[in-house]
Design a protein around this motif. Structure first.
Motif: not given
Length: 1673
Positions: A233-234, A239-244, A291-293, A298-309
Motif C-alpha cells: 500500500v503506497i 500526510e500528518r500521520q506520516m510526518k509523526s 494499491t496507491e492511495c 491514506g488507506y481508507t476503509t472503502a479501499r480496504r473493503r475493495g481489496y478484501a473483495e
C-alpha cells in the motif's frame, strides 16, 4: 527438526482434509480474514466436499477479537506442523499487508540468556523491575528457563473497568517489549548476542510463522502447497500521520541505547529477500498487489473493503485450482468403490500400527508370545488375559509387527482383527472379513474379487446362501488348506469377548480343534470374561497360567499379563517429560513415585505425565495433587481442560466424541460445536455485536484437540480420518460426568442425527436466545440473535467432477442410522433412511449391499417400525439383483423401478420410493423412465429363511402353520424349528423331559393352536397367541393301547378352549378341554379320516373310512345321527355351510356329496351327489374359499374347481404331461390357484378363468408343502428352508395384462397403442391407465397392422382379407376379400390404402369405402408410399421403381450407374418429400429427386462397413441412417456431416430402432462382458434396452428386461415400446434435458372398482363384419 533427510515426504492420498493455516498480522488483516472466513471458505468447503470428497478447515490463530485468547508461538508452531503433515493439499495461506506487526514477548527465555539481558539492561541504566515481575524462573523446563507469567483474569465484578485495565496492560506490555528489544540491540552491539538470535526478539507473529512454515522445509512440502498474498500500500498513512511516524523513527535512530531494525526494514527483508528466494528454489506461489492511495486520505476503509473483495475472488480461484490439481489422484473410483472388506482390512492394519506405537514398555510376556509363535508343533490357541487397561491390545499389536522378524526362514501371513473397533461387530461380519483376508492374502480362488459376503445367488459366487454356520465351515476350511510351512498364518483376535449377544464363543466353536500345523491363533481376552475360554474347553474354569504339558487338557496356552514394573513406568514417564521439554524436581519426583505405586497401569502413567507437565519448579504440590486411578486422572484432565478452554465446549466436544459410532473428523466436531446452543451461547456472550455467521473459532477447536492429542486415536474409517478415544475408559468417565441421564444422551444423539441427516445445512439462520448483563447494577436481559450455523452439507453421494459414479458420503452412512436409533427417531429412521433410494444408492455404491439387506430384514428394531413388509420387499429385490448391483451399482434406480411398479397398489407406502427414483432421474436430467411395466413372470419373496444348525441330509417330515402366521416344521432327525412371522428368523424349539431333550415326530395346527407329538408318544399343545408355554395332552386310552408303537395324531380342530383330535387308523375322537385339562372320547363306526365342528362348538361331524359321517353333540357326548355316501368311499374332507345348513363331503375319488343338516336331531337329508367319474383314489388336499364360494380338489393328475353355490364342477386343470400335482391352494382372492409339481423347484400360479400358468415363484429347492396364511403364502422346502410371498403381490402380479402369444407388432397413436400377437385379436391400449380397453376381433390370425396418420382408421390384414376399422366407435366398416395381399400400406394423407401382392396385382383403394383407384402390375418389394401420397416406390430386379397412385403406371425409374450394382435399401424422407435416399450394394449412397429424376452420389462406404437391409432405417430429415448392427456395434451414417459413426454395444444386438426425429437410437443387446459370461444369475443373462443420443454418442439410460423381446418401436414423443414373447408390453419414456420432447403421460389413473380379474376381461370387444362386404376380382 526440519532436516530434509528425516522427512518422510507428503502425499495427497494420505489425508481426506485440506487443513489451511492462515498466517497474517492480526492488527492489519481483520477485514480480510473475516471476509475469507465468511465468504470464501463456506463456498470452498462445499466445492471440495461435493467434487472431491474432501473436508476443508481454515485455522486463523487470531480469529478472536480478544488478544488474550490468541495462541502463543509454541502453539502456533504445533498447528503449522499439523497442517503441513496432514493437509490433503495446500497447508499455508499467508496475507502480508503494509504493516509488519509487533513482536510478542517470548514465552520462555533460557536462564543464561535472561541473565545476560538483565546485566546489559542494568549496565545501560535501564530499569529491569518490570522484566523481573513478568518472568519467573522454572527449573522444570529443559533447559531451565524464565517463563512469562500468565495474565490474571478479571473478576466479573470488575467488568466495567475491564477495557481500561486492558488498555493499561497493553501499554505496559508494549513498553516492556520495546525495552527488551533495546536491550537485545545493546547485546548485539556489544557482541554478546548474534544478530540471528536477536532477530527472534524483533520478528512479528507474521514473520515468525512464515519462516517456521517455509524455512528449511523440503521442496515437496512447499511446491504448490502454499499461497502468499503480498499487498503493498503506497501512501497508506495520511500526510500528518506520516510526518509523526518519520519523526519517531528519527528519534529512535539517534538514541544512545543501540540500534534495532525498523518495522519497514523487517517487512522489506521478508518480502524482498526471504520470499523471492523461495519462489526460485521451491516454486512458492506468491501474488503481489500494489494499491496507491491519495496522500491526503491514506488507506481508507472503502479501499480496504475493495481489496478484501478482490482478494476473496483470487483466493477462491487459486485454492480450487491447487486443491483440484493435487487431489485428482485421490478422487479415483477405486479408492471409493473398493470392496468394503478390503477397506476394513486396510483399517485393521492401520489400527495395528497405531496401537503398536503405544508400546513404550517392554513386557516380559512378549517372550512367551514369541515362543508360542516359534513352536511349530504347538496346535493350541494362545490366550492373553488381563484386566482392564492392562495392555493386551498394545502387546498383541506390537507382537504382530514383530512376527516376520521372529520367523525369518518363512514368509508368515499376519492378520490382526480388533473386534471392539470394527464398524460392524456382528459375528457374520467378523467371519466374512476373516475369510476374505485369509483368502486374499493367500491369493486363492476365494480372493476379494469373489466376495465371501455376496448375497444368496447360487451362480454368482461360491459363497452363495451362506449363513453363520456356513461361514464357520468356510473359515475352518481356509485355515486347514491355505497356510503352509513356507507361509504359516498367525491370526490375532482382540476383543472377541466383547462381541454382542455372546457370539464370541460361537465363533470359537467353529474353529478347527486342534489347530492345523501351520496356524497360530492368538486371542486377547479379559480375565473377567471367560465364555470364550469355555468355548475352547467347556470343562475349564477361569483362566490361569498353563504350564507345559497341560495344553491338551486345557485346550489352550494362557499368558497372564502381570503388573508393569515400577522402574519401567518411571523411566517411561521421564521419557515423556523429556520429549515435551519438561522435568520435575527431586521433591516432586517423590510424589510421582508414590502415585505410580497406587496404580500400575501404563495408561495411568500417560495421564500422570499430562498432570505433572503443568507443574513449575515452585508449584505447591502435595500427595493430594495427583489422582490415584485412571478414572480420577481422566476426570482431573477434564477439569483442567474446562478451566483452560471453557466448560461448555469441553463438555460438548467430549460428549460428541464419546457418543459417535465410529469417531468424528475434526471438521465434523467443529460443525457440531458450532451448531450447539450451549457452546454458541457462551461465545456470543463474549462479544458485543455478534455476526450473523458466527461459529466456534476453529482455532479453539484445534487448541482443545492439541491438549487431547495423546488420548485420541487418529484412525481411518471408510476413507475418512476420525478421532477416537484411545481407551474405552475415557468413554466411561465422560458418560458418568456429562451423560448421566437418558435425556441428555438422547439430546446429543438427536443433534448428531440432525447434523448427519443434512437437516441443519438446509436451514436459514436460526434464533439463539442469549442472556446478557450490560452492567453490574443492571438486570439481565434476554435477546434473540439469528445465527447461520453454516454446517457442511450432507448428501448421501457427493458428485465428483472426475467420474460419474461420485463419492459416497460414508460418514453419513455409518453415523446417521446409529444416532437416529439412539434418539428414538424411528419414523425418520424407517422412512428417511431404510426406505430411501438415496441411502440405498449410497450403500450399494459403497459395496455395503449385504449390510443394507441385513438392516432391512433385521428384527432388532421391528417393534418400532410399521412397514416391515415393505422393507422385506425391498430387501428381497436387492438380494435378487445383488450380483448385478455389485458390478453396476448405478443400475439400482432402474432395477428397483421395474421391480416395484407392479406392486405399488399393494404397498402404497412404496410410492414415495418410486417417486424418489423419478425425482433423482429428473435431477440428473437423463434416463429411461418406466411408463408401463411389463407383466412380471415371477413375484419376489418377502423372506427366505434357513435353519441355522441343520445337517445336510435331513429333510422335513411334517410342517404346519397357524392363521396368525406362525410355522412349525419337524425334521427327520426329530428336531423342531419355529418361524414366528415376518421379520423373524427360524429358531430351534427345545423341550426336555426327565433331563432328556425330546425328539419330535409330527405337528398339526388349527386356529391359534399347534399340537406337537414326540417320538416317545407325548403330545404338547402350544397356544401361539400367548406365552411360549407347552401343555402336555395326556390320553389314557392311547397310552393303554400302545406303549411301543408311535401314536400319530392325524389332525385336530380347535374351538375356543376345546381340541377335537383324531388319530391315524383309530375309530374314536379325543376331545380335550384346555381349561380343565379333561379329555373325553367319542366312538365312531370306522377309522376317522376328517372332522369339522359347528361355529358354536356344539356339533361335531366326523368323516370316516367307510364313507360314513357321524354327528355328535359335544355337550352331552351323544351320537345324534349318521349318514353315508352311496359308493362308501372314504371321506377326505367336509365343508360346513351353516348359513344354508349344508354339509359337503368330498370322498377320496373327488366326488362331492351334499347333505341338508338343518335338523340336527334327525338324520341328514341327501341333497345331491356329484360324481367325477375318476378312477384315481388319490385326493392330495382340498382348499375352499367362502368369500368366492369355490372349492378346490387337488389330485395328482388334475386340479378340480367346484362352484359351491350350485355345486357344479366348474373346471378341471390337467397336470403337464409327464408331471403330477403334489399340492394346490387357492389364492387370496380366488382368481388363481398355486400348485406344486413333482420334481419341479417352482411354485406355479394358474389363472382360473383361462387355465393359463401366469406366474412361477422361484425357490431353487424342491418344495415340500405350501402353507396359506392370512396374508402370506409360505413354501416349505424339503430341506426345511422357508420361502414367503405376500398374497397381495401374487394377486397383483397375476392380472397384469398380457396377450396370449408373443407381441409381433406395435403401432403407436396419440393416447395409446395397438398390439398384435398373430392371433385373431388386436388390442388397443391406453397409456394413461396402462391397460387395454378394446380389442378388435378377426376371423383369422392377424398378419399386418396399420394405423392411418390421422388415427381415424385401423387397417388389418387377416387370412388374406383386409379389414378397415374406425378407431373411435370401433366399427368394422370394410371387409375386403380377394386382395391376395401380403402387406398393406396407408398413404400419408390418410385417404388411400395400398394392398401389396406378390402373387397378383397391387391395388390402390379409397380408405373410406374401398373403391379401387388403380392397379399396379409389377410387384415392388419393400414398397413405400412417397410423403406427398403420389407414388408407390419399391425395388424390382435391382432397380428402384416409382408407380403413380393415380394411374398405376411406372413413371419413375432408378438404376445404379454400374451395371453390376443393385439397390439394396432405400427410404423416403417425410421432411424432404422430393428426395429418396438409396443404398447400393457397393456401399454407394445416392439421393434421387423424384420430380426431376436427378441423381446425386454423396458417399461411398468403406469396405469394412456394409448395409444390412433388415436393419436399414433413417430419420425423417435424413440426417442419420442406421446401417447395421453386427460385431457388437451399431453403425450409423451421419449424412448431415457426411461421416460414419460406430457405437460399441455391450453384446450382440437383438433389436435396434432409430428415432424418426434423428435424436436417438434404441437397441436391445445380450450382455457378454467377462463377468456376465461367467455368471448365470438372472439379470446378468437378461437382455438390456439402451438408448443412445446420436449427437454425441451419450448413453441416456438402460433397463434390464425381465423377458425376451420380440418387438422394438420408437415414437416421436421420446418413447420406446417393447413387445415381449409372453404377450406383455413395456413402455419407457426417454428423459433428456438437452432435447425437449413432448411430455408423455407418466402417471396412471387409479382404476375404479376392486375387481381383481384380468384387465383383458374388462376390454370392449369389437366384432368384425360377419361376411366380407367387398370382393375384389
Amino acid at each position: 527438526m526440519h532436516s530434509r533427510g528425516k522427512h518422510m515426504g507428503w502425499s495427497p492420498l494420505n489425508s481426506t482434509c485440506v487443513k489451511l493455516y492462515l498466517c497474517s498480522n492480526p492488527e492489519d488483516s481483520v477485514v480480510e480474514r473475516r471476509a475469507l472466513r465468511e465468504s470464501v471458505f463456506p463456498k470452498l468447503i462445499e466445492h471440495c466436499r461435493h467434487t472431491l470428497g474432501l473436508e476443508v478447515r481454515l485455522i486463523d490463530p487470531f480469529e478472536s477479537s480478544d488478544p488474550s485468547r490468541w495462541p502463543d508461538e509454541n502453539t502456533r508452531q504445533q498447528l503449522i506442523k499439523a497442517c503441513r503433515k496432514s493437509s490433503a493439499g495446500p497447508f499455508l495461506l499467508a496475507l502480508i499487508g503494509h504493516e509488519y506487526g509487533t513482536a510478542s514477548l517470548p514465552s520462555q527465555v533460557e536462564v543464561s540468556e535472561y541473565q545476560l539481558l538483565l546485566q546489559e539492561s542494568q549496565r545501560a541504566g535501564v530499569s529491569t523491575q518490570e522484566l523481573e515481575r513478568v518472568y519467573q524462573r522454572d527449573e522444570n523446563t529443559i533447559p531451565p528457563s524464565y517463563c512469562l507469567r500468565p495474565p490474571h483474569p478479571c473478576c466479573p465484578q470488575q467488568a466495567e473497568v475491564e477495557d481500561e485495565e486492558a488498555m493499561r496492560m497493553k501499554a505496559k506490555k508494549e513498553e516492556l517489549r520495546k525495552m527488551l528489544q533495546t536491550t537485545v540491540s545493546l547485546c548485539v552491539d556489544n557482541g554478546v548476542m548474534s544478530p540471528e538470535r536477536a532477530h527472534s526478539y524483533y520478528r512479528s507473529a507474521l514473520d515468525a510463522d512464515l519462516r517456521f512454515a517455509l524455512d528449511n522445509s523440503p521442496d515437496n512440502d512447499i511446491i504448490r502447497r502454499g499461497l502468499v498474498y503480498v499487498h503493498k500500500v503506497i501512501n497508506a498513512k495520511r500526510e500528518r500521520q506520516m510526518k509523526s511516524h518519520l519523526q519517531s523513527q528519527s528519534e529512535a535512530a539517534t538514541s544512545d541505547l543501540g540500534t534495532m531494525p525498523t518495522d519497514g526494514q523487517l517487512l522489506s527483508e521478508l518480502c524482498d529477500n526471504f520470499l523471492p528466494g523461495l519462489i526460485s528454489s521451491s516454486q512458492l506461489l506468491v501474488y503481489t498487489t500494489a494499491t496507491e492511495c491519495d496522500r491526503r486520505l491514506g488507506y481508507t476503509t472503502a479501499r480496504r473493503r475493495g481489496y478484501a473483495e478482490s482478494l476473496c475472488q483470487q483466493v477462491y480461484t487459486d485454492l480450487v485450482g491447487l486443491i483440484d490439481s493435487l487431489s485428482i489422484l485421490g478422487c479415483d473410483e477405486g479408492s471409493q468403490l473398493a470392496d468394503a472388506l478390503a477397506r476394513e482390512q486396510a483399517e485393521q492394519e492401520e489400527l495395528c500400527d497405531v496401537f503398536s506405537r503405544l508400546y513404550d514398555i517392554i513386557r516380559p510376556e512378549e517372550k512367551q508370545v514369541r515362543a508360542y509363535v516359534e513352536q511349530s508343533e504347538q496346535q493350541c490357541p494362545l490366550v492373553v488375559t488381563g484386566g482392564p487397561c492392562s495392555g493386551k491390545t498394545v502387546l498383541l499389536a506390537h507382537c504382530a509387527q514383530q512376527v516376520k522378524s521372529w520367523l525369518p526362514d518363512c514368509d508368515p501371513v499376519v492378520i490382526t482383527y480388533f473386534c471392539k473397533l470394527s464398524t460392524d461387530p456382528s459375528p457374520r461380519h467378523l467371519l466374512s472379513s476373516l475369510c476374505s483376508q485369509i483368502a486374499g492374502r493367500y491369493h486363492s480362488e476365494y480372493s476379494s474379487e469373489q466376495n465371501p459376503r455376496e448375497l444368496d445367488d447360487p451362480s454368482c459366487s461360491p459363497t452363495a446362501n451362506m449363513c453363520l454356520s456356513k461361514f464357520k465351515e468356510r473359515l475352518s476350511s481356509l485355515l486347514s488348506f491355505m497356510p503352509s510351512t513356507e507361509q504359516p498364518l498367525v491370526l490375532i483376535l482382540d476383543g472377541l469377548d466383547h462381541i454382542g449377544n455372546n457370539f464370541g464363543p460361537h465363533i470359537m466353536e467353529g474353529l478347527p480343534s486342534p489347530l492345523p500345523p501351520s496356524v497360530k491363533l492368538i486371542l486377547a481376552v479379559s480375565s473377567k470374561r471367560t465364555q470364550v475360554l469355555q468355548a475352547i474347553n467347556p470343562q475349564r474354569g477361569p483362566p490361569q497360567c498353563v504350564s507345559e504339558g497341560r495344553e491338551k487338557e486345557s485346550g489352550y496356552v494362557c499368558v497372564q499379563l502381570g503388573l508393569v514394573d515400577k522402574k519401567q513406568r518411571v523411566k517411561m514417564l521421564a521419557s515423556l517429560l523429556s520429549n515435551s521439554g519438561r522435568r520435575v524436581t527431586s521433591g516432586q519426583q517423590a510424589l510421582v513415585n508414590q502415585a505410580l505405586t497406587s496404580c500400575c497401569l501404563t495408561l495411568y502413567a500417560r495421564l500422570l505425565h499430562l498432570h505433572i507437565s503443568l507443574w513449575h519448579s515452585d508449584s505447591d504440590v502435595t500427595e493430594s495433587s495427583l489422582p490415584d486411578s485412571v478414572h480420577s486422572s481422566i476426570s482431573a484432565l477434564l477439569d483442567h481442560l474446562e478451566q483452560k478452554h471453557g466448560s461448555s465446549i469441553v463438555a460438548c466436544a467430549v460428549s460428541y466424541l464419546t457418543l459417535s459410532r465410529t469417531g468424528l473428523t475434526e471438521a465434523e466436531l467443529a460443525d457440531l460445536l458450532s451448531s450447539d446452543q450451549k457452546v454458541l451461547t457462551e461465545y456470543v456472550q463474549q462479544v458485543e455485536s455478534p455476526s450473523s455467521k458466527m461459529r466456534v473459532p476453529q482455532i479453539d477447536v484445534e487448541r482443545l484437540l492439541l491438549d487431547l492429542r495423546r488420548f485420541l486415536i487418529r484412525r481411518t474409517v471408510a476413507g475418512s480420518h476420525v478421532l477416537f478415544w484411545v481407551s474405552r475408559h475415557f468413554k466411561l468417565v465422560v458418560a458418568k460426568r456429562y451423560l448421566g441421564t437418558h435425556d441428555v444422551r438422547r439430546e446429543i444423539h438427536s443433534a448428531m442425527a440432525d447434523y448427519f441427516s443434512g437437516g441443519l445445512s438446509c436451514e436459514v439462520a436460526k434464533p439463539l436466545l442469549v442472556k446478557q448483563k450490560f452492567g453490574p447494577n443492571k438486570d439481565t436481559t434476554q435477546m434473540e440473535i439469528h445465527i447461520d450455523r453454516q454446517p457442511s452439507s450432507q448428501p448421501f453421494v457427493f458428485a465428483c467432477s472426475f467420474n460419474e459414479v461420485g463419492r459416497v458420503n460414508l460418514r453419513k452412512v455409518l453415523e446417521l442410522q446409529h444416532h437416529l436409533q439412539r434418539c428414538d427417531k424411528w419414523e425418520e429412521l424407517e422412512h428417511g433412511l431404510l426406505m430411501s433410494l438415496r441411502f440405498h444408492q449410497a450403500m450399494v455404491q459403497a459395496r455395503l449391499l449385504e449390510d443394507l439387506v441385513t438392516m432391512l430384514e433385521g428384527e432388532e428394531w421391528s417393534s418400532h417400525f410399521r412397514l416391515s413388509r415393505e422393507r422385506a420387499v425391498l430387501a428381497s429385490i436387492l438380494k435378487s439383483c445383488a450380483c448385478l448391483l455389485q458390478s453396476s451399482p448405478l443400475q439400482l434406480p432402474s432395477v428397483m423401478e421395474t421391480s416395484l411398479l407392479p406392486y405399488l397398489e399393494v404397498f402404497p407406502a412404496l410410492e414415495g420410493y418410486a417417486r424418489e427414483i423419478r425425482q433423482e432421474r429428473r435431477k440428473i436430467g437423463s434416463g429411461l423412465e418406466v411408463v408401463l411395466c411389463p407383466a412380471p413372470s415371477s413375484v419376489p419373496s418377502i423372506q427366505c429363511l434357513k435353519c441355522v444348525a441343520k445337517t445336510r441330509d435331513v429333510s422335513v417330515r411334517e410342517a404346519a402353520g397357524t392363521e396368525c402366521g406362525i410355522v412349525a416344521e419337524i425334521m427327520d432327525d426329530g428336531m423342531a424349528w419355529i418361524w414366528k412371522g415376518s421379520g423373524c428368523d427360524v429358531v430351534k424349539l427345545s423341550l426336555s423331559c426327565e433331563q432328556k431333550e425330546l425328539k419330535f415326530a409330527g405337528v398339526k395346527s388349527s386356529c391359534q393352536f399347534m399340537l406337537l407329538s414326540t417320538q416317545c408318544n407325548k403330545i404338547f399343545l402350544w397356544d401361539v397367541t400367548g406365552p411360549e408355554m407347552f401343555l402336555q395332552v395326556k390320553d389314557p386310552l392311547k397310552t393303554e393301547l400302545s406303549q411301543k408303537t408311535l401314536n400319530k395324531v392325524e389332525g385336530f380342530v380347535a374351538y375356543q378352549k376345546l381340541l377335537l383330535m383324531w388319530w391315524k387308523d383309530e375309530n374314536f375322537v379325543s376331545v380335550f378341554d384346555v381349561s380343565s385339562e379333561i379329555l373325553t372320547h367319542f366312538q365312531c363306526q370306522s377309522c376317522v379320516t376328517c372332522l369339522v365342528c359347528s361355529s358354536n362348538g356344539v356339533y361335531m361331524y366326523c368323516g370316516q373310512m367307510d364313507g360314513t359321517v357321524s354327528i355328535f353333540d359335544t355337550n352331552t357326548g351323544s351320537l345324534l345321527a349318521t349318514c353315508s355316501n352311496s359308493n362308501h368311499n372314504a371321506v377326505t374332507s367336509m365343508i360346513l355351510c351353516e348359513e344354508k345348513w349344508e354339509m359337503a363331503c368330498v370322498d377320496r375319488t373327488g366326488s362331492v356329496t351334499l347333505w341338508d343338516v338343518a335338523a340336527n336331531g334327525n338324520s341328514p337329508r341327501l341333497v345331491t351327489e356329484r360324481f367325477t367319474g375318476g378312477k384315481f383314489n388319490n385326493i392330495l388336499n382340498v382348499d375352499y374359499s367362502h368369500e368366492i364360494d369355490t372349492l378346490l380338489v387337488c389330485q395328482s393328475h388334475q386340479v378340480a374347481l367346484w362352484d359351491m353355490c350350485d355345486w357344479e364342477l366348474w373346471d378341471q386343470f390337467l397336470a403337464p404331461q409327464g408331471r403330477a400335482f403334489t399340492q394346490a391352494v387357492l389364492s387370496k382372492d380366488g382368481h388363481f390357484f398355486l400348485a406344486l409339481l413333482d420334481t419341479c423347484p417352482l411354485v406355479l400360479v394358474w389363472k382360473v378363468s383361462t387355465g393359463d400358468c401366469v406366474l412361477s415363484l422361484e425357490i431353487n429347492k424342491q418344495p415340500h408343502k405350501l402353507l396359506k396364511m392370512a396374508s402370506d403364502i409360505v413354501c416349505v422346502a424339503h430341506d426345511g428352508c422357508l420361502t414367503v410371498w405376500d398374497s397381495g403381490m401374487i394377486d397383483a402380479a397375476g392380472p397384469v395384462p398380457k396377450m396370449g402369444c408373443g407381441v409381433t407388432e406395435v403401432v403407436v397413436e396419440r393416447t395409446g397403442f395397438y398390439t398384435s400377437d398373430g392371433s385373431e385379436t388386436v388390442w388397443r391400449w391406453r397409456l394413461e391407465t396402462g391397460l387395454p380397453h378394446a380389442n378388435f376381433l378377426h376371423d383369422g390370425p392377424v398378419e399386418k397392422l396399420r394405423l392411418s396418420p390421422d388415427n381415424i382408421h385401423l387397417v388389418t390384414l387377416s387370412a388374406g382379407e383386409i379389414y378397415v376399422w374406425q378407431t373411435e366407435p370401433g366399427q368394422n366398416i370394410l371387409r375386403m376379400r380377394g386382395s391376395r395381399a401380403s402387406d398393406v400400406l396407408i398413404t400419408p394423407n390418410s385417404n388411400f390404402g395400398v394392398s401389396i401382392s406378390d402373387r397378383g396385382m397391387s391395388r390402390v383403394w379409397k380408405l373410406a369405402h374401398g373403391t379401387i383407384v388403380c392397379s399396379i402390375h409389377p410387384y415392388l418389394s419393400d414398397a413405400q408410399v412417397s410423403p406427398e401420397s403420389t407414388f408407390l416406390i419399391g425395388r424390382r430386379h435391382g432397380d428402384l421403381l416409382a408407380a403413380s397412385l393415380w394411374s398405376g403406371l411406372i413413371s419413375k425409374h432408378f438404376s445404379c450407374v454400374e451395371s453390376s450394382e443393385h439397390v439394396v435399401a432405400f427410404r423416403t424422407l417425410s421432411e424432404h418429400p422430393d428426395f429418396v435416399v438409396v443404398m447400393a450394394s457397393s456401399g454407394a449412397v445416392y439421393t434421387w429427386k423424384l420430380a426431376e429424376e436427378t441423381l446425386c452420389r454423396h458417399f461411398q462406404l468403406p469396405y469394412r462397413f456394409h448395409c444390412q437391409p433388415q436393419d436399414f432405417q433413417m430419420s425423417s430429415d435424413g440426417s442419420y441412417t442406421l446401417l447395421s448392427t453386427d460385431n457388437e456395434a451399431i453403425h450409423l451414417l451421419d449424412l448431415s456431416q457426411v461421416r460414419l459413426c460406430s457405437f460399441k454395444t455391450e453384446g450382440p444386438v437383438i433389436k435396434a430402432c432409430l428415432d424418426k426425429t434423428g435424436h436417438y437410437a434404441a437397441y436391445i443387446s445380450h450382455p457378454t462382458t467377462t463377468l456376465e459370461k461367467n455368471c448365470a444369475c438372472y439379470l446378468h443373462t437378461r437382455p438390456v434396452l439402451r438408448v443412445l443420443r446420436l449427437a454425441d454418442g451419450e448413453r441416456i439410460g438402460s433397463v434390464f428386461l425381465a423377458k425376451n423381446p420380440l418387438t422394438l418401436v420408437m415414437c416421436e414423443r421420446q418413447c420406446v415400446f417393447v413387445g415381449f414373447e409372453d404377450g406383455s408390453v413395456g413402455v419407457y419414456s426417454i428423459l433428456d434435458d438437452t432435447i425437449k420432447g413432448e411430455e408423455l403421460v407418466r402417471g396412471r389413473e387409479k382404476l375404479n372398482g376392486q375387481m381383481k380379474r384380468c384387465p383383458f376381461d374388462r376390454a370392449f370387444t369389437w366384432l368384425p363384419l360377419a361376411t366380407p362386404n367387398i370382393t375384389w376380382p
